[in-house]
Design an enzyme around this catalytic site. Structure first.
Site, PDB file in Angstrom:
ATOM      1  N   ARG A  66       0.892  -1.002   0.034  1.00  0.00           N
ATOM      2  CA  ARG A  66       0.026  -0.113   0.010  1.00  0.00           C
ATOM      3  C   ARG A  66       0.854   1.283  -0.094  1.00  0.00           C
ATOM      4  O   ARG A  66       0.618   2.031  -0.849  1.00  0.00           O
ATOM      5  CB  ARG A  66      -0.847   0.075   1.161  1.00  0.00           C
ATOM      6  CG  ARG A  66      -1.980   1.021   1.030  1.00  0.00           C
ATOM      7  CD  ARG A  66      -2.852   0.873   2.395  1.00  0.00           C
ATOM      8  NE  ARG A  66      -3.582  -0.487   2.764  1.00  0.00           N
ATOM      9  CZ  ARG A  66      -4.530  -0.935   1.763  1.00  0.00           C
ATOM     10  NH1 ARG A  66      -5.131  -0.021   0.922  1.00  0.00           N
ATOM     11  NH2 ARG A  66      -5.130  -1.973   1.924  1.00  0.00           N
ATOM     12  N   HIS A 110     -18.968  11.080   1.592  1.00  0.00           N
ATOM     13  CA  HIS A 110     -19.238   9.466   1.932  1.00  0.00           C
ATOM     14  C   HIS A 110     -20.679   9.601   2.065  1.00  0.00           C
ATOM     15  O   HIS A 110     -21.369  10.465   2.492  1.00  0.00           O
ATOM     16  CB  HIS A 110     -18.689   9.168   3.407  1.00  0.00           C
ATOM     17  CG  HIS A 110     -19.246   7.913   3.708  1.00  0.00           C
ATOM     18  ND1 HIS A 110     -18.683   6.564   3.219  1.00  0.00           N
ATOM     19  CD2 HIS A 110     -20.172   7.557   4.704  1.00  0.00           C
ATOM     20  CE1 HIS A 110     -19.155   5.700   3.645  1.00  0.00           C
ATOM     21  NE2 HIS A 110     -20.216   6.175   4.701  1.00  0.00           N
TER      22      HIS A 110
END
Ligand code: GRF
Length: 201
Positions: A66, A110
Site C-alpha cells: 500500500r 461519503h
C-alpha cells in the site's frame, strides 16, 4: 492571481468529479489540475480527458505494498502542488504516510450521515434499518475509516425501498454539496485547525 489548486482521486464513474468540472471549469479562483485513478476503466478518466484535465492511471496492482502505491501517487500529485486533494469515489484505503502528509488538505465524500453507516453499501443498510433520513457527508480524512472531522452534511427523507433509487437521490445531494464545500475551503471559509473544523461563514 494564483488559483487554488485541486487534485481529484477516483476509481469509477466520476459523477462527483463531473460536478466539480462543471462548477470550476470557468472559475477564476479554483483550478482542477489533475485526476488520478487506480482503475484504467474508470469513466472518470474519460470525463477528465473531455474536459482537458491532466489525468493519470496508477495501477495499485503494480506495487507490492500500500505504501509503495501511495508513494507513486504522492510523486505524481506533488508535481501539481495541490492545495487540496479530493477523494471522489476513490476505493482504496490510504496509508498513514499518505494521510499524514496531506492532513488538513485531504477530503472525502461519503454517502451517509456520518458517523452513521461508515463503510460500503450504505443505501441498502439505511433502508434495511428503516431510517427516516439519509444523506451525504464531506469530511477531512484522518487515519480512521470514514471517521475524520466533518465539514458539512446534507440530508433527505427516505421515500423509497429501492437502494438504487436512494443512491440516485444521494448522488444528487452530493453533486451540490461537494462543489460548495470545496468552494468554501478554497475561500478559507472552512479549514481544519488542531483537528477541528472551523467555519468562517
Ligand atoms: C459517491 O457516492 C461517494 O459518496 C462515494 O463513492 C461514490 C462515487 O460516485 N465515496 P461517483 O464515482 O462520483 O459517481
Amino acid at each position: 492571481m494564483t488559483k487554488f489548486n485541486i487534485a481529484v482521486l477516483i476509481s469509477g464513474n466520476g459523477s462527483n468529479l463531473q460536478s466539480l468540472i462543471d462548477e470550476f471549469k470557468s472559475s477564476q479562483l479554483v483550478n482542477l489540475s489533475c485526476v488520478i485513478s487506480n482503475k484504467q476503466e474508470a469513466y472518470g478518466l474519460e470525463r477528465a480527458s473531455i474536459a482537458n484535465i491532466n489525468s493519470h492511471f496508477i495501477d495499485h496492482k503494480e506495487y507490492n505494498s500500500r505504501e509503495a502505491f501511495d508513494e507513486a501517487m504522492i510523486m505524481q500529485l506533488d508535481h501539481y502542488k495541490p492545495d487540496l486533494i479530493v477523494l471522489a469515489g476513490f476505493m482504496r484505503i490510504l496509508s498513514d504516510t499518505f494521510v499524514d502528509k496531506y492532513m488538513g488538505r485531504l477530503i472525502n465524500i461519503h454517502p451517509s450521515l456520518l458517523p452513521k453507516y461508515k463503510g460500503l453499501d450504505t443505501h441498502k443498510r439505511v433502508i434495511d434499518a428503516q431510517e427516516e433520513y439519509h444523506g451525504a457527508t464531506v469530511h477531512y480524512v484522518d487515519n480512521t475509516l470514514d471517521g475524520g472531522p466533518i465539514c458539512a452534511q446534507s440530508s433527505i427523507k427516505v421515500t423509497t425501498n429501492n437502494p438504487k433509487e436512494l443512491q440516485k437521490d444521494i448522488h444528487k445531494l452530493e453533486h451540490e454539496l461537494y462543489p460548495s464545500v470545496i468552494r468554501d475551503i478554497s475561500e478559507q471559509k472552512i479549514y481544519l485547525s488542531e483537528g477541528k473544523v472551523i467555519k468562517n461563514k
